[in-house]
Design an enzyme around this catalytic site. Structure first.
Site, PDB file in Angstrom:
ATOM      1  N   GLU A 485      42.895  58.363  44.200  1.00 16.94           N
ATOM      2  CA  GLU A 485      42.298  59.285  43.847  1.00 16.94           C
ATOM      3  C   GLU A 485      42.719  60.844  44.010  1.00 16.94           C
ATOM      4  O   GLU A 485      42.499  61.757  44.813  1.00 16.94           O
ATOM      5  CB  GLU A 485      40.806  59.482  43.440  1.00 16.94           C
ATOM      6  CG  GLU A 485      40.132  58.169  43.463  1.00 16.94           C
ATOM      7  CD  GLU A 485      38.385  58.269  43.047  1.00 16.94           C
ATOM      8  OE1 GLU A 485      38.292  59.303  44.048  1.00 16.94           O
ATOM      9  OE2 GLU A 485      38.042  57.069  42.878  1.00 16.94           O
ATOM     10  N   GLU A 600      39.623  48.630  39.336  1.00 14.17           N
ATOM     11  CA  GLU A 600      38.060  49.102  39.143  1.00 14.17           C
ATOM     12  C   GLU A 600      37.148  48.775  38.281  1.00 14.17           C
ATOM     13  O   GLU A 600      36.387  49.700  38.069  1.00 14.17           O
ATOM     14  CB  GLU A 600      37.641  49.729  39.859  1.00 14.17           C
ATOM     15  CG  GLU A 600      38.450  49.741  41.202  1.00 14.17           C
ATOM     16  CD  GLU A 600      38.135  51.222  41.836  1.00 14.17           C
ATOM     17  OE1 GLU A 600      37.313  51.939  41.795  1.00 14.17           O
ATOM     18  OE2 GLU A 600      38.326  51.468  42.980  1.00 14.17           O
TER      19      GLU A 600
HETATM   20  C1  XIL Z   1      31.834  52.562  45.191  1.00 14.23           C
HETATM   21  C2  XIL Z   1      31.776  51.684  45.420  1.00 14.23           C
HETATM   22  O1  XIL Z   1      30.939  50.786  43.898  1.00 14.23           O
HETATM   23  C3  XIL Z   1      29.468  52.569  45.866  1.00 14.23           C
HETATM   24  O2  XIL Z   1      28.996  50.778  46.528  1.00 14.23           O
HETATM   25  C4  XIL Z   1      29.764  53.185  46.396  1.00 14.23           C
HETATM   26  O3  XIL Z   1      28.723  54.071  47.372  1.00 14.23           O
HETATM   27  C5  XIL Z   1      30.672  54.241  45.614  1.00 14.23           C
HETATM   28  O4  XIL Z   1      31.995  54.109  45.647  1.00 14.23           O
HETATM   29  N1  XIL Z   1      36.350  54.613  43.088  1.00 14.23           N
HETATM   30  C6  XIL Z   1      36.936  54.111  44.170  1.00 14.23           C
HETATM   31  C7  XIL Z   1      35.673  52.965  44.380  1.00 14.23           C
HETATM   32  O5  XIL Z   1      37.096  54.372  44.591  1.00 14.23           O
HETATM   33  O6  XIL Z   1      35.653  53.006  45.831  1.00 14.23           O
HETATM   34  C8  XIL Z   1      34.246  53.422  44.019  1.00 14.23           C
HETATM   35  O7  XIL Z   1      33.060  52.673  44.542  1.00 14.23           O
HETATM   36  C9  XIL Z   1      34.344  53.731  42.660  1.00 14.23           C
HETATM   37  C10 XIL Z   1      35.251  54.675  42.180  1.00 14.23           C
END
Ligand code: XIL
Length: 911
Positions: A485, A600
């Site tokens: 990010e 994701e």
């Molecule tokens: C999220 C997790 O799923 C949650 O459990 C946590 O509280 C916050 O982070 N982008 C990412 C991930 O790269 O690491 C994030 O994961 C979601 C958005």
């Protein structure tokens, strides 16, 4: 890349508890040696498995005089086994033994495994130490940790070899462990509290205050009131150590209502689990909702303890400051529906060319049904949170791999690959990274050196741990998100619109290069990815590709581009395809092979398009698109169908697809940034059963009928269009309209209020565009700016007042000043835009004004060579002394650029 380990036997699900009796774990007991033998006086219970024969032998001994000779093997699972049921109750153990080959046998491999059959279940063969290299030249230790929960009808540690006929000697076997608490028949103790006769074990957490109240109740006449909640995590809590067991799923129900006058708030039920010095916080999947002060709302979800605990608490948390009531809280064993016998996602997608089909998990998915689902459908995992900087290095220099190791143990035991997440990120990264004591690091060279050293220490710390775990280089981690990010949503002043994170503020764009170079040094075998969300958004895609192109030009060792694909079902799938194609083109253009990964994946069924920016606040930002959850599920099915069509078109470059969460209940979207109980973002429902999203991937012919189209088109953000004026009225500007797409109708041409090609005035004009799909859904208008600026002017103005800077005058008499001025360049000197004015800068107050009608052009030298003119200024001094003025001549040139010339004049007033 690492050779994928093929783990023997059909079922290698070592950490999955079988159905049946599960005991509550005891408070940490000292580990005890439950078995130990050097085979000095006999075989000590060890027997030959299969055709193998075992016998005490004095030909070889690591200690003492004897060892156990294992001979006569004819299949790889034949070897030396031990019935460990009598002395190995459910719990955690370390098993070790030493192996040497007979003289002349050279080298080979031996494995240590456990054959385990849960009561009433099928046998599984759990790996403890897999295919360890052994030789005839010395003794080699095989050891590993082993843990199981639940009653078993068979528990048999054994030494075997993939070489079916290899003989070997075994010596000095020990099993050291910590048994779980004595097993009680039945299941974990249920919990039920109704506050009718007191707090029943509930107490406050943090600053919160809790009291029993009869002012309101969900049932009976009393409930619990929690007040003084200064932070989100504060509220009522109760010890549930005895109500949980590893691998046993419980259902948690809490009735909640806000105290009168509190409006509404997101509340959720969570578990804190403690073990040694480690504390973990986990939401109870499904148990979150927006709660009001008007009615009792049920928070209900399931929870599976994934790792042994010393103690655990159940607590209710939510928006800070809100006071709330809870009542009728229960924790009870929950019989999950068995995993369905449907095609495995990894088989279906594997056959279509996707190398890695993965899912984000934490320890809860290493046990029970969830673990069965993981190993059936997925061949890879991503640690959802357990590899993030705040988990791995919470304080500087103190690494904690407890959670990550649990996932690696699971991966090792099940032959699953791991996608590492994440080395450098702005979120879930402790503040100490960017501070020096109380001081924020700046971009000074000294501070940059501090942060660079920390980046290296972090990456090296993880690599050292992995290298120590896998001295033979067979780490299951095949890839890493090196940076996550780093691009902002929208325009900013940074190169490639990079996110203004603390990493960027201190190190600039170079932090990305640095992170990749370090990752390459310490993880030379892993594929190194950049990763981001919203990469399908046309504007962000351009910035992302621009940065990747720069990295390639700087020869940064980047192997792949990750797309999080946290999308919603109104985001056109074509945009995802365009981004995948964009990376493929970049790869072809630069000659640098680039892998791609969907890292994701989840699909929101909210109306809004708020992406996945974890730095947004916690206020509710979303609402359901469909009133009926079944309609939303069906529409999601079609979206997943179309999305995977796009993925398949790019399967050559797409190396990996990872779903963010094992089930809808466990998806982060349910609680982020506020309760969203309607969300169904994954292919499996709250009870781990397949959903239309699953069928969208596997067999779209099984999708339910498609509901009405309620999703409006999406108009992408567009960077400002810049133009240079071609005259004083501005410029005719042509632009391409903002990219507009619709999930069901595809590309759409939007209608914009100022047409492309129209005359845009100098300055900023905001263009507003709208679009309507075939079903009549109207898009949220898209806006972009057209900015018209004049070119740098080539016109020069000059002026002179009364032949010199000082003018003599007499008090009370009108004084006249003649200003001679001229213009060299483009533009009409005395045109509409001509202005002349004087501002007094010193002396006794006096006015100095342009004599009306006095401006006139002199001579007949004209544009473009230059023009001359003069004006008369007039003033009447009242006081003796000097008065000074700045007089400014201004006009607009022929292309619209302003031009000025300022001269100072002083009037010396005498009597
Ligand atoms: C999220 C997790 O799923 C949650 O459990 C946590 O509280 C916050 O982070 N982008 C990412 C991930 O790269 O690491 C994030 O994961 C979601 C958005």
């Amino acid at each position: 890349m690492r050779q994928r380990r093929l783990v023997g036997g059909a079922a290698m699900l070592g950490l999955v508890a079988g159905a049946g009796v599960v005991a509550a774990p005891a408070a940490a007991a000292a580990p005890t040696t439950v078995h130990s033998t050097g085979f000095e006086t006999g075989t000590d219970g060890w027997f030959g498995r299969g055709d193998a024969a075992v016998a005490v032998s004095t030909d070889e001994a690591r200690t003492g005089e004897a060892s156990l000779a294992v001979t006569g093997r004819s299949q790889n699972w034949h070897g030396a086994g031990l019935d460990a049921r009598p002395f190995m109750p459910a719990g955690q153990y370390t098993i070790e033994g030493w192996v040497k080959l007979p003289a002349g046998a050279g080298s080979d491999q031996v494995s240590l495994s456990v054959a385990r059959t849960p009561e009433g279940g099928a046998a599984s063969y759990d790996s403890v130490a897999y295919q360890v290299a052994v030789s005839d030249g010395g003794w080699t230790k095989l050891s590993g940790s082993y843990e199981f929960a639940g009653g078993v009808s068979q528990l048999e540690p054994y030494f075997e070899s993939p070489d079916a006929t290899q003989d070997f000697f075994l010596d000095d076997v020990t099993i050291v462990g910590e048994a779980a608490a004595p097993q009680e028949p039945g299941t974990v103790a249920p919990l039920a509290t109704d506050f009718e006769d007191g707090l029943q074990g509930w107490g406050p957490r943090g600053d919160a205050l809790v009291e029993r109240t009869t002012s309101d109740a969900h049932s009976g006449s009393a409930s619990l009131l929690a007040t003084n909640r200064l932070q989100n995590w504060q509220g009522p809590a109760i010890d549930v150590t005895r109500n949980l067991a590893v691998g046993q799923t419980v259902q948690v129900t809490v009735w909640a209502k806000l105290a009168p006058g509190q409006g509404s708030a997101s509340l959720r039920a969570s578990i804190q689990r403690d073990r040694g010095t480690q504390t973990n916080y986990e939401n109870i999947g499904g148990a979150s909702a927006v709660v009001t002060d008007a009615e009792w709302t049920r928070l209900r979800g399931t929870y599976t303890l994934g790792a042994p605990i010393d103690s655990a608490q159940l607590y209710v948390e939510g928006d800070a400051g809100k006071s709330f009531l809870i009542d009728d809280v229960t924790v009870a064993p929950f019989a999950e529906t068995p995993i369905q016998d449907v095609p495995a996602l990894q088989d279906v997608l594997g056959a279509q060319g996707f190398e890695h089909v993965g899912v984000a998990i934490d320890s809860r998915e290493t046990v029970g049904r969830a673990a069965q689902l993981v190993t059936k459908h997925y061949g890879a995992i991503t640690p959802e949170n357990d590899g993030k900087p705040e988990v791995v290095q919470p304080t500087e220099g103190t690494f904690d791999f407890t959670n990550l190791d649990r996932l690696l143990d699971f991966a090792d035991a099940t032959g699953t690959d791991v996608y590492g997440h994440v080395l450098a990120w702005h979120s879930q990264t402790p503040a100490w990274f960017f501070r020096d004591g109380d001081r924020n690091l700046t971009s000074s060279p000294a501070d940059q050196a501090i942060l660079r050293a920390r980046l290296e220490a972090h990456i090296k710390g993880i690599a050292d741990h992995i290298d120590a775990r896998y001295p033979d280089g067979d780490s299951p981690i095949w890839a890493w998100d090196v940076v996550n990010e780093v691009i902002a949503d929208g325009d900013n002043a940074n190169p490639h619109d990079m996110r203004d994170s603390r990493w960027f503020q201190v190190l600039g764009e170079q932090f990305v290069d640095e992170a990749f170079r370090l990752a390459d040094r310490y993880f030379p075998e892993a594929e190194l990815f950049i990763n981001d969300y919203n990469t399908e958004m046309p504007e962000k895609r351009a910035d992302y590709l621009d940065l990747v192109r720069s990295l390639i030009q700087r020869d940064v060792p980047i192997d792949g581009v990750g797309h999080q694909v946290h999308v919603d079902f109104a985001r056109p799938v074509e945009w995802v395809g365009d981004s995948l194609a964009g990376v493929e083109r970049l790869s072809a253009e630069t000659g640098r092979p680039l892998l791609q990964a969907i890292t994701e994946l989840d699909v929101s069924d909210s109306k809004e398009n708020n992406g996945a920016d974890v730095s947004n606040g916690t206020v509710p930002q979303h609402s359901p698109a469909y009133a009926d959850d079944a309609d939303a599920a069906a529409e999601l099915g079609y979206y997943w169908r179309d999305l995977f069509e796009v993925f398949r078109d790019h399967s050559d470059s797409l190396e990996s697809v990872t779903v963010w969460g094992i089930s809808n209940a466990r998806s982060w979207l349910r609680t982020w940034p506020a309760a969203r109980p309607w969300e169904q973002p994954t292919p499996f429902d709250d009870d781990l059963q397949v959903t239309p999203a699953y069928w969208g991937i596997v067999d779209p012919s099984r999708l339910p009928a498609r509901p009405a189209d309620v999703s409006p088109p999406r108009i992408a953000a567009k960077d400002p269009v810049l133009a240079t004026s071609t005259g004083v009225t501005g410029a005719e500007v042509t632009y391409t309209p903002p990219v507009t797409g619709d999930t069901r109708d595809g590309a759409i041409v939007p209608t914009c209020d100022t047409q492309s090609g129209a005359l845009f005035p100098i300055g900023t004009t905001t263009v507003t565009c709208t679009a309507t799909d075939r079903a009549g859904n109207v898009a949220t208008p898209g806006r972009f700016d057209v900015v018209v600026t004049p070119p740098a002017t080539t016109t020069r103005l000059y002026q002179q007042i009364n032949n010199g800077p000082v003018v003599r005058a007499n008090a009370k008499q009108t004084v006249q000043l003649v200003v001679q001025f001229g213009n060299r360049g483009k533009g009409v000197l005395l045109g509409d835009t001509f202005q002349y004015s004087c501002t007094q800068t010193a002396g006794a107050p006096m006015s100095l004004e342009l004599a009306p009608g006095s401006a006139r052009q002199v001579g007949n030298r004209d544009y473009p060579a230059g023009q001359n003119a003069n004006v008369t200024l007039r003033g009447t001094p009242t006081q003796v002394g000097t008065a000074s003025f700045d007089c400014t001549l201004s006009m607009t040139d022929a292309l619209g650029a302003p031009v000025t010339a300022t001269t100072s004049v002083t009037i010396d007033v005498r009597k």
